[in-house]
Motif scaffolding. Structure first.
Motif, mmCIF file in Angstrom:
data_model
loop_
_atom_site.group_PDB
_atom_site.id
_atom_site.type_symbol
_atom_site.label_atom_id
_atom_site.label_comp_id
_atom_site.label_asym_id
_atom_site.label_seq_id
_atom_site.Cartn_x
_atom_site.Cartn_y
_atom_site.Cartn_z
ATOM 1 N N LEU A 6 0.822 -1.208 0.000
ATOM 2 C CA LEU A 6 0.000 0.000 0.000
ATOM 3 C C LEU A 6 0.857 1.259 0.000
ATOM 4 C CD1 LEU A 6 -2.839 -0.983 2.524
ATOM 5 C CD2 LEU A 6 -2.962 -0.866 0.024
ATOM 6 N N LYS A 7 2.049 1.131 0.534
ATOM 7 C CA LYS A 7 2.941 2.278 0.623
ATOM 8 C C LYS A 7 3.393 2.755 -0.757
ATOM 9 C CE LYS A 7 6.754 3.932 3.495
ATOM 10 N NZ LYS A 7 7.766 3.561 4.511
ATOM 11 N N ILE A 8 3.476 1.817 -1.713
ATOM 12 C CA ILE A 8 3.914 2.205 -3.065
ATOM 13 C C ILE A 8 2.744 2.365 -4.032
ATOM 14 C CG2 ILE A 8 6.112 1.009 -2.755
ATOM 15 C CD1 ILE A 8 5.005 -1.121 -4.757
ATOM 16 N N LEU A 9 1.533 2.155 -3.544
ATOM 17 C CA LEU A 9 0.356 2.227 -4.413
ATOM 18 C C LEU A 9 0.251 3.551 -5.161
ATOM 19 C CD1 LEU A 9 -2.075 0.606 -5.365
ATOM 20 C CD2 LEU A 9 -3.398 1.591 -3.470
ATOM 21 N N PRO A 10 0.467 4.717 -4.500
ATOM 22 C CA PRO A 10 0.391 5.985 -5.251
ATOM 23 C C PRO A 10 1.447 6.112 -6.357
ATOM 24 C CG PRO A 10 0.279 6.361 -2.882
ATOM 25 C CD PRO A 10 0.697 4.938 -3.061
ATOM 26 N N SER A 11 2.504 5.329 -6.248
ATOM 27 C CA SER A 11 3.601 5.414 -7.225
ATOM 28 C C SER A 11 3.472 4.403 -8.355
ATOM 29 C CB SER A 11 4.950 5.202 -6.516
ATOM 30 O OG SER A 11 5.147 6.138 -5.489
ATOM 31 N N VAL A 12 2.453 3.568 -8.315
ATOM 32 C CA VAL A 12 2.283 2.535 -9.339
ATOM 33 C C VAL A 12 2.164 3.134 -10.741
ATOM 34 C CG1 VAL A 12 0.717 0.745 -10.206
ATOM 35 C CG2 VAL A 12 1.383 0.763 -7.804
ATOM 36 N N PRO A 13 1.339 4.181 -10.959
ATOM 37 C CA PRO A 13 1.275 4.767 -12.319
ATOM 38 C C PRO A 13 2.627 5.273 -12.798
ATOM 39 C CG PRO A 13 -0.572 5.520 -10.991
ATOM 40 C CD PRO A 13 0.357 4.818 -10.057
ATOM 41 N N ASP A 171 13.390 3.766 -17.342
ATOM 42 C CA ASP A 171 12.623 2.569 -17.686
ATOM 43 C C ASP A 171 11.975 2.006 -16.423
ATOM 44 O OD1 ASP A 171 14.990 1.661 -16.457
ATOM 45 O OD2 ASP A 171 14.812 -0.270 -17.461
ATOM 46 N N LEU A 172 11.455 0.805 -16.523
ATOM 47 C CA LEU A 172 10.785 0.188 -15.372
ATOM 48 C C LEU A 172 11.702 0.084 -14.149
ATOM 49 C CD1 LEU A 172 8.737 -2.693 -17.031
ATOM 50 C CD2 LEU A 172 7.813 -0.971 -15.474
ATOM 51 N N LEU A 173 12.891 -0.445 -14.361
ATOM 52 C CA LEU A 173 13.799 -0.664 -13.238
ATOM 53 C C LEU A 173 14.241 0.641 -12.604
ATOM 54 C CD1 LEU A 173 15.384 -2.652 -11.524
ATOM 55 C CD2 LEU A 173 17.181 -2.647 -13.255
ATOM 56 N N ARG A 174 14.558 1.612 -13.431
ATOM 57 C CA ARG A 174 14.990 2.911 -12.909
ATOM 58 C C ARG A 174 13.888 3.575 -12.089
ATOM 59 N NH1 ARG A 174 19.867 5.644 -12.187
ATOM 60 N NH2 ARG A 174 19.473 7.883 -12.188
ATOM 61 N N ARG A 175 12.668 3.503 -12.573
ATOM 62 C CA ARG A 175 11.547 4.100 -11.856
ATOM 63 C C ARG A 175 11.300 3.381 -10.534
ATOM 64 N NH1 ARG A 175 7.992 7.369 -15.070
ATOM 65 N NH2 ARG A 175 8.899 7.705 -17.130
ATOM 66 N N ALA A 176 11.469 2.073 -10.539
ATOM 67 C CA ALA A 176 11.310 1.321 -9.298
ATOM 68 C C ALA A 176 12.364 1.737 -8.279
ATOM 69 C CB ALA A 176 11.411 -0.176 -9.573
ATOM 70 N N ALA A 180 11.789 3.357 -4.669
ATOM 71 C CA ALA A 180 12.407 2.701 -3.514
ATOM 72 C C ALA A 180 13.193 3.698 -2.674
ATOM 73 C CB ALA A 180 13.314 1.568 -3.999
ATOM 74 N N ALA A 181 13.919 4.604 -3.328
ATOM 75 C CA ALA A 181 14.704 5.597 -2.601
ATOM 76 C C ALA A 181 13.814 6.604 -1.880
ATOM 77 C CB ALA A 181 15.645 6.318 -3.565
ATOM 78 N N GLU A 182 12.671 6.912 -2.512
ATOM 79 C CA GLU A 182 11.757 7.870 -1.898
ATOM 80 C C GLU A 182 11.014 7.270 -0.710
ATOM 81 O OE1 GLU A 182 9.197 9.040 -5.047
ATOM 82 O OE2 GLU A 182 10.586 10.538 -5.867
ATOM 83 N N LYS A 183 10.627 6.012 -0.828
ATOM 84 C CA LYS A 183 9.815 5.364 0.205
ATOM 85 C C LYS A 183 10.662 4.606 1.230
ATOM 86 C CE LYS A 183 6.050 6.456 -2.131
ATOM 87 N NZ LYS A 183 5.060 7.454 -1.648
ATOM 88 N N TYR A 184 11.946 4.456 0.948
ATOM 89 C CA TYR A 184 12.845 3.697 1.819
ATOM 90 C C TYR A 184 12.452 2.226 1.921
ATOM 91 C CZ TYR A 184 14.452 8.330 3.160
ATOM 92 O OH TYR A 184 14.946 9.616 3.122
ATOM 93 N N ILE A 185 11.861 1.698 0.854
ATOM 94 C CA ILE A 185 11.575 0.262 0.783
ATOM 95 C C ILE A 185 11.944 -0.203 -0.631
ATOM 96 C CG2 ILE A 185 9.763 0.118 2.543
ATOM 97 C CD1 ILE A 185 7.695 0.369 0.328
ATOM 98 N N PRO A 189 8.702 -2.371 -4.618
ATOM 99 C CA PRO A 189 8.730 -1.857 -5.996
ATOM 100 C C PRO A 189 9.502 -2.762 -6.953
ATOM 101 C CG PRO A 189 10.109 -0.521 -4.555
ATOM 102 C CD PRO A 189 9.314 -1.422 -3.675
ATOM 103 N N LEU A 190 10.580 -3.373 -6.480
ATOM 104 C CA LEU A 190 11.347 -4.263 -7.349
ATOM 105 C C LEU A 190 10.577 -5.538 -7.652
ATOM 106 C CD1 LEU A 190 14.937 -3.842 -5.869
ATOM 107 C CD2 LEU A 190 14.036 -2.912 -7.994
ATOM 108 N N LEU A 191 9.826 -6.026 -6.672
ATOM 109 C CA LEU A 191 8.997 -7.207 -6.902
ATOM 110 C C LEU A 191 7.899 -6.894 -7.909
ATOM 111 C CD1 LEU A 191 8.450 -10.146 -6.110
ATOM 112 C CD2 LEU A 191 6.933 -9.292 -4.308
ATOM 113 N N MET A 192 7.351 -5.698 -7.823
ATOM 114 C CA MET A 192 6.324 -5.286 -8.777
ATOM 115 C C MET A 192 6.899 -5.235 -10.198
ATOM 116 S SD MET A 192 4.322 -1.661 -9.041
ATOM 117 C CE MET A 192 3.502 -1.237 -10.586
ATOM 118 N N VAL A 193 8.087 -4.663 -10.352
ATOM 119 C CA VAL A 193 8.723 -4.590 -11.666
ATOM 120 C C VAL A 193 9.021 -5.984 -12.199
ATOM 121 C CG1 VAL A 193 10.861 -3.936 -12.832
ATOM 122 C CG2 VAL A 193 9.668 -2.280 -11.416
#
Length: 219
Positions: A6-13, A171-176, A180-185, A189-193
């Protein structure tokens, strides 16, 4: 182990926008790599010794060195050698296309050699030129034989496109990694990618399987 997607949900788009970048690299590099690989494949079966040697040395170099090294060389060496400030997108497409061309050339060469030699001889006896024989008779059969291999090459290229994150492309990995750096997790995000890449690869794999079945039925 606590997971909080849920913590990364706003960043999914934001992360999913990287899919377009990944597909741009894959499709454009595959198209250019096919054209270049076709030229190299024809060089390898040509009667010109120089072209044959050039194509084989080229293939040996690009298959024998890591793609990541080729990518970084394209991004950093071209500005140093030519003065042209190449963009990350241009460097990525250039490296992927040149690398893919080396592999595609082997597929095309094998596809051409898989066509019955008697068809060359029959065309020659009818007075058909070598160019027309290759264009109208041999290459259509060769490409049909290697289509599954070309789809597999596109799958490899799709996965390898993640390397452009090393030169700053979003790309996908860079955005993840940004999320990750913003949310400290990092795991979420990497699992999602990884899941997004898996879905894209499975779609292409299914396409390759369907294509192979149809080609078998058409024989």
């Amino acid at each position: 182990m606590m997971l909080d997607f849920l913590k990364i949900l706003p960043s999914v788009p934001f992360i999913l926008e990287g899919v377009l970048v990944t597909l741009q690299y894959t499709l454009l590099s595959l198209f250019l790599g096919f054209l270049w690989g076709g030229a190299l494949g024809l060089m390898k079966i040509s009667h010109c010794r120089f072209l044959d040697i050039f194509a084989r040395i080229y293939t040996s170099i690009f298959r024998g060195t890591p793609l990541l090294v080729q990518l970084i060389l394209a991004y950093h060496a071209i500005p140093q050698l030519t003065g042209y400030q190449i963009t990350a997108f241009e460097a990525g497409v250039l490296a992927f296309s040149l690398n893919s061309g080396a592999y595609v050339s082997e597929h095309i060469r094998a596809g051409i050699l898989s066509v019955d030699r008697g068809q060359f001889e029959a065309a020659a006896s009818l007075g058909i030129s070598y160019f027309s024989t290759m264009k109208d008779i041999i290459l259509p059969q060769a490409i049909k034989n290697i289509l599954p291999s070309l789809v597999n090459e596109s799958i490899d290229l799709l996965k390898e496109s993640a390397l452009v994150s090393t030169i700053g492309e979003m790309d996908l990995l860079r955005r993840a990694n940004v999320v990750a750096a913003e949310k400290y997790i990092y795991f979420e995000p990497l699992l999602m990618v990884a899941a997004v890449y898996y879905v894209m690869v499975m779609v292409l794999s299914h396409f390759a399987k369907v294509l192979e079945i149809r080609l078998r039925r058409s024989d």
